[in-house]
Design a protein around this motif. Structure first.
Motif, PDB file in Angstrom:
ATOM      1  N   MET A  82     -70.114 -26.492 -69.913  1.00  0.00           N
ATOM      2  CA  MET A  82     -71.298 -25.911 -70.543  1.00  0.00           C
ATOM      3  C   MET A  82     -72.524 -26.151 -69.656  1.00  0.00           C
ATOM      4  O   MET A  82     -72.700 -27.226 -69.104  1.00  0.00           O
ATOM      5  CB  MET A  82     -71.526 -26.602 -71.902  1.00  0.00           C
ATOM      6  N   LYS A  83     -73.326 -25.102 -69.533  1.00  0.00           N
ATOM      7  CA  LYS A  83     -74.570 -25.249 -68.775  1.00  0.00           C
ATOM      8  C   LYS A  83     -75.550 -24.230 -69.316  1.00  0.00           C
ATOM      9  O   LYS A  83     -75.238 -23.029 -69.385  1.00  0.00           O
ATOM     10  CB  LYS A  83     -74.320 -25.034 -67.284  1.00  0.00           C
ATOM     11  N   LEU A  84     -76.732 -24.693 -69.690  1.00  0.00           N
ATOM     12  CA  LEU A  84     -77.707 -23.767 -70.254  1.00  0.00           C
ATOM     13  C   LEU A  84     -79.119 -24.321 -70.114  1.00  0.00           C
ATOM     14  O   LEU A  84     -79.317 -25.514 -69.884  1.00  0.00           O
ATOM     15  CB  LEU A  84     -77.404 -23.526 -71.746  1.00  0.00           C
ATOM     16  N   VAL A  85     -80.086 -23.403 -70.255  1.00  0.00           N
ATOM     17  CA  VAL A  85     -81.499 -23.779 -70.301  1.00  0.00           C
ATOM     18  C   VAL A  85     -82.061 -23.169 -71.574  1.00  0.00           C
ATOM     19  O   VAL A  85     -81.748 -22.012 -71.907  1.00  0.00           O
ATOM     20  CB  VAL A  85     -82.252 -23.234 -69.067  1.00  0.00           C
ATOM     21  N   CYS A  86     -82.881 -23.948 -72.317  1.00  0.00           N
ATOM     22  CA  CYS A  86     -83.519 -23.390 -73.509  1.00  0.00           C
ATOM     23  C   CYS A  86     -84.894 -24.003 -73.687  1.00  0.00           C
ATOM     24  O   CYS A  86     -85.271 -24.943 -72.978  1.00  0.00           O
ATOM     25  CB  CYS A  86     -82.660 -23.618 -74.753  1.00  0.00           C
ATOM     26  N   MET A  87     -85.657 -23.444 -74.625  1.00  0.00           N
ATOM     27  CA  MET A  87     -86.987 -23.979 -74.872  1.00  0.00           C
ATOM     28  C   MET A  87     -86.895 -25.261 -75.697  1.00  0.00           C
ATOM     29  O   MET A  87     -86.170 -25.336 -76.678  1.00  0.00           O
ATOM     30  CB  MET A  87     -87.848 -22.945 -75.605  1.00  0.00           C
ATOM     31  N   LYS A  88     -87.664 -26.255 -75.301  1.00  0.00           N
ATOM     32  CA  LYS A  88     -87.602 -27.555 -75.968  1.00  0.00           C
ATOM     33  C   LYS A  88     -87.966 -27.444 -77.440  1.00  0.00           C
ATOM     34  O   LYS A  88     -87.319 -28.048 -78.296  1.00  0.00           O
ATOM     35  CB  LYS A  88     -88.542 -28.547 -75.285  1.00  0.00           C
ATOM     36  N   ASP A  89     -89.016 -26.669 -77.749  1.00  0.00           N
ATOM     37  CA  ASP A  89     -89.457 -26.591 -79.143  1.00  0.00           C
ATOM     38  C   ASP A  89     -88.376 -25.983 -80.043  1.00  0.00           C
ATOM     39  O   ASP A  89     -88.187 -26.422 -81.183  1.00  0.00           O
ATOM     40  CB  ASP A  89     -90.754 -25.787 -79.266  1.00  0.00           C
ATOM     41  N   LEU A  90     -87.667 -24.964 -79.523  1.00  0.00           N
ATOM     42  CA  LEU A  90     -86.579 -24.362 -80.298  1.00  0.00           C
ATOM     43  C   LEU A  90     -85.454 -25.370 -80.510  1.00  0.00           C
ATOM     44  O   LEU A  90     -84.910 -25.509 -81.611  1.00  0.00           O
ATOM     45  CB  LEU A  90     -86.024 -23.126 -79.573  1.00  0.00           C
ATOM     46  N   LEU A  91     -85.104 -26.072 -79.419  1.00  0.00           N
ATOM     47  CA  LEU A  91     -84.022 -27.055 -79.502  1.00  0.00           C
ATOM     48  C   LEU A  91     -84.378 -28.163 -80.479  1.00  0.00           C
ATOM     49  O   LEU A  91     -83.562 -28.593 -81.299  1.00  0.00           O
ATOM     50  CB  LEU A  91     -83.749 -27.639 -78.110  1.00  0.00           C
TER      51      LEU A  91
ATOM     52  N   LEU B  69     -72.669 -28.735 -80.428  1.00  0.00           N
ATOM     53  CA  LEU B  69     -73.406 -27.685 -79.726  1.00  0.00           C
ATOM     54  C   LEU B  69     -72.402 -26.673 -79.187  1.00  0.00           C
ATOM     55  O   LEU B  69     -71.433 -27.067 -78.515  1.00  0.00           O
ATOM     56  CB  LEU B  69     -74.219 -28.255 -78.556  1.00  0.00           C
ATOM     57  N   SER B  70     -72.649 -25.404 -79.453  1.00  0.00           N
ATOM     58  CA  SER B  70     -71.760 -24.370 -78.947  1.00  0.00           C
ATOM     59  C   SER B  70     -72.603 -23.316 -78.222  1.00  0.00           C
ATOM     60  O   SER B  70     -73.494 -22.708 -78.825  1.00  0.00           O
ATOM     61  CB  SER B  70     -70.996 -23.744 -80.121  1.00  0.00           C
ATOM     62  N   ALA B  71     -72.324 -23.142 -76.929  1.00  0.00           N
ATOM     63  CA  ALA B  71     -73.108 -22.202 -76.126  1.00  0.00           C
ATOM     64  C   ALA B  71     -72.298 -20.929 -75.883  1.00  0.00           C
ATOM     65  O   ALA B  71     -71.153 -20.992 -75.468  1.00  0.00           O
ATOM     66  CB  ALA B  71     -73.481 -22.842 -74.787  1.00  0.00           C
ATOM     67  N   ASN B  72     -72.918 -19.783 -76.178  1.00  0.00           N
ATOM     68  CA  ASN B  72     -72.263 -18.485 -76.067  1.00  0.00           C
ATOM     69  C   ASN B  72     -72.980 -17.668 -74.986  1.00  0.00           C
ATOM     70  O   ASN B  72     -74.155 -17.328 -75.127  1.00  0.00           O
ATOM     71  CB  ASN B  72     -72.346 -17.799 -77.439  1.00  0.00           C
ATOM     72  N   SER B  73     -72.253 -17.359 -73.880  1.00  0.00           N
ATOM     73  CA  SER B  73     -72.916 -16.686 -72.761  1.00  0.00           C
ATOM     74  C   SER B  73     -73.039 -15.177 -72.978  1.00  0.00           C
ATOM     75  O   SER B  73     -73.893 -14.527 -72.377  1.00  0.00           O
ATOM     76  CB  SER B  73     -72.175 -16.973 -71.450  1.00  0.00           C
ATOM     77  N   ASP B  74     -72.194 -14.595 -73.855  1.00  0.00           N
ATOM     78  CA  ASP B  74     -72.302 -13.148 -74.122  1.00  0.00           C
ATOM     79  C   ASP B  74     -73.613 -12.832 -74.824  1.00  0.00           C
ATOM     80  O   ASP B  74     -74.320 -11.890 -74.478  1.00  0.00           O
ATOM     81  CB  ASP B  74     -71.146 -12.671 -75.007  1.00  0.00           C
TER      82      ASP B  74
ATOM     83  N   GLY C 127     -69.515 -23.114 -73.683  1.00  0.00           N
ATOM     84  CA  GLY C 127     -68.727 -24.300 -73.979  1.00  0.00           C
ATOM     85  C   GLY C 127     -69.165 -24.970 -75.262  1.00  0.00           C
ATOM     86  O   GLY C 127     -70.135 -24.545 -75.890  1.00  0.00           O
ATOM     87  N   GLN C 128     -68.389 -25.976 -75.659  1.00  0.00           N
ATOM     88  CA  GLN C 128     -68.678 -26.725 -76.880  1.00  0.00           C
ATOM     89  C   GLN C 128     -68.696 -28.220 -76.577  1.00  0.00           C
ATOM     90  O   GLN C 128     -67.821 -28.705 -75.862  1.00  0.00           O
ATOM     91  CB  GLN C 128     -67.607 -26.461 -77.958  1.00  0.00           C
ATOM     92  N   ILE C 129     -69.680 -28.914 -77.133  1.00  0.00           N
ATOM     93  CA  ILE C 129     -69.747 -30.366 -76.971  1.00  0.00           C
ATOM     94  C   ILE C 129     -70.241 -30.974 -78.285  1.00  0.00           C
ATOM     95  O   ILE C 129     -70.794 -30.277 -79.135  1.00  0.00           O
ATOM     96  CB  ILE C 129     -70.722 -30.784 -75.840  1.00  0.00           C
ATOM     97  N   VAL C 130     -70.001 -32.284 -78.437  1.00  0.00           N
ATOM     98  CA  VAL C 130     -70.572 -33.009 -79.583  1.00  0.00           C
ATOM     99  C   VAL C 130     -71.291 -34.243 -79.041  1.00  0.00           C
ATOM    100  O   VAL C 130     -70.749 -34.980 -78.217  1.00  0.00           O
ATOM    101  CB  VAL C 130     -69.470 -33.445 -80.588  1.00  0.00           C
TER     102      VAL C 130
END
Lengths: 390, 390
Positions: free
Chosen positions: A1-10, A35-40, A67-70
């Motif tokens: 899993m690899k992603l970037v997101c906005m801190k406030d949303l997270l 956490l489950s990240a969907n690239s589509d 990917g999925q992580i806990v």
């Protein structure tokens, strides 16, 4: 899993789901946030569940590797709350089972829990209703919040009769209503469907499905109410089957176990005719009752006396260990004079929640249930059983 | 006793003295508030004491019949807080040992406690200093409050060495200062007497009396600080003798037992020369330390590592059960490179209390005490002992 997101949303998502993190130590995986990240779709979904209640929140993310992580729920949400800057990068390393979280010059490696052990939520939504025996209605969030706020305080706190620790959500052909009682007092709040736009709407496909009649734990309802914070009214889709209810709104999916059993026929305990009635200023009444109740405190009992006289209500208490209290509220009484005693807490609870400047207090005899409701409002009713005094 | 007074004044007085009401059940009279009405001066005095701390507050009242009574502190202050209207009438009845409290249409009869059993405070004031071996100084309330707020957090919480649960209040020929330590960290705040008007003034009569050097329980100091709420600076007259200290300001008299014993020579532990120094933005530093400390939590220990490098401070922690943290703060370091470890809590405490946007972190070796203080301020010093790591 690899992603970037906005801190406030997270941060918002982590705070939203964290209410469902288990505080018990019996199953370590339930102390985690999934956490489950969907690239589509470029989405990141967070989930937490303690089996009584499950919450999911989905946010936008720039997902490079899905990917999925806990992660440990406690540390993850405390960390995300404090991260610097606007963006957060999350990536997993297969080598050492850690998750790297980078924001600005801060870098954290959190140990991960085995994602395959997490009991991923199986959403019960409007879309899945057709294929399963699921019923649903849609209601505005402010209506739902008001139903909860005006009733759940009347639920029982003790677990001895589980049914009374929950509130009944019910739809009829005309209204949606919530009812809560601990058998000594009962609160009922209704919204009529024809009255305005902020109503329960039975869907077209669903018109023949049975009316809603489910008992939801008050703890669950109070957590739900805390999440209903949108500034403009939004739709909440409520789905239910035999033992489960779900609430979907905005980017949140919230589900909980129902309390099974038969709710008693509350209509039988709501009196409709009275021999004594009085219209009273709420805040003046609340202040007086609170002062009198100070002198009445005695363990679990907190009994205060109300004398309805032609031109006043006299409220008194007497505790031989503390002292005596006497309050007079000048109001006109219609009907018979009456002396009646109540548990002060049950009176104070409704006065704090009634939300109207004037109320109507209606009674019959010293031993029959009385009613307190907002003036000229038939949609909110509170019934309170008197206490027998010597 | 019979009197009329303003409700807001009575409420303020009750809230002021209630901090000294005993919560222990050993002596019932100490759970009371003592009221003494003086018809010559038209004053009502309220008192409470638990023998560790005593507080008195005097207000204007229209006293018709003077007298002394004691009422349950808990019920009296809860009732006064909630009374309606502007004026309160208090009168005692010899017949049934109750006290009648009337406000508007509210009337309460509180049981009284035997006033003759109350240990009435014997004020130790400036006026009584001449006849008894009492020393005194005067200091502005804002100075005293600042001395307390900047130091008492460093006191020991455990009672194992009582002397460190208190703070040392000391005067020298040039300054008034407060010192607190738990032996692992020490905070010292000074005010110079010549610098400004908000200073300690030795009285003329008192110039030859010994300098102040008393140890006051931190619990007492924190309660005192909460009462120092005047908007404009007022004088606080501090009197002390062997085992007791008093603070008089406005209409309040506050006294407490001192901690007896010899305070260690704190000057020996304050380093004055350093081989490594750095100027750091306080809030940036606090945020980073708090984030790193999240990963370091492990029972009582909360050890984080600081690497002072030429152009940055790297802060790290590593807990095998949680994960690892890494923060970099770009700043220039003067002097030697150094790696040193501290209890994160001790660093966070000073960063939260320092009250300056920039601080100076000064160090010598990995095992010798370091100093954190506001930039260009010699009047506030914090010394922190490092933790030995493998």
């Amino acid at each position: 899993m690899k992603l970037v997101c906005m801190k406030d949303l997270l941060n918002h998502a982590a705070q939203t789901v964290q209410k469902a993190i288990s505080s018990k130590n019996t199953m370590p995986i339930l102390s985690g946030i999934y956490l489950s990240a969907n690239s589509d779709e470029n989405k990141l979904e967070l989930q937490a569940t303690d089996y009584e209640m499950g919450i999911s929140c989905t946010i936008d993310a720039d997902v490079e590797i899905p990917g999925q992580i806990v992660l440990s729920g406690r540390y993850f949400q405390e960390l995300v709350k404090r991260l610097p800057g606007e963006m957060v990068e999350i990536s997993s390393s297969q080598e050492d089972h850690t998750i790297k979280i980078v924001a600005g010059l801060s870098q954290f490696n959190l140990l991960s829990l085995p994602a395959e052990e997490f009991p991923v939520l199986q959403p019960m939504t409007q879309a899945s209703a057709a294929s399963r025996s699921i019923n649903w209605i849609t209601v505005k969030d402010n209506v739902l919040k008001e139903l909860i706020r005006k009733t759940t305080f009347a639920c029982a706190a003790e677990e001895s009769r589980p049914i009374f620790t929950g509130a009944l959500l019910e739809t009829t052909t005309q209204d949606i209503r919530m009812i809560a009682t601990n058998t000594h007092r009962l609160a009922m709040k209704k919204y009529f469907c024809q009255e305005n736009q902020e109503i329960a709407e039975a869907s077209d496909q669903n018109q023949l499905s049975p009316a809603c009649q489910i008992i939801i734990p008050s703890k669950v309802l109070n957590e739900l109410a805390r999440l209903l914070t949108s500034e403009l009214p939004v739709d909440v889709n409520i789905c239910w089957e035999k033992s489960k209810v779900s609430f979907s709104f905005e980017n949140v999916y919230f589900e909980a176990r129902l309390i099974e059993g038969q709710y008693p026929d509350y209509n039988r305990v709501i009196p409709h005719e009275f021999t004594t009635t009085s219209t009273i200023n709420t805040s003046q009444f609340l202040d007086a009752v609170e002062r009198v109740s100070l002198m009445a405190k005695d363990g679990e009992y907190n009994v205060i006396k109300f004398q309805f006289q032609p031109d006043e209500i006299v409220i008194t208490s007497n505790n031989p260990d503390i002292g005596k209290a006497y309050e007079s509220i000048p109001v006109s009484i219609n009907g018979n004079e009456l002396t009646i005693a109540f548990n002060a807490k049950y009176v104070i609870d409704i006065l704090k929640n009634i939300g109207s400047t004037e109320l109507e207090f209606s009674l019959n005899t010293p031993l029959s249930p009385a009613s307190i409701k907002p003036v000229q409002d038939e949609n909110y009713t509170y019934v309170i059983t008197p206490v027998r005094t010597s």
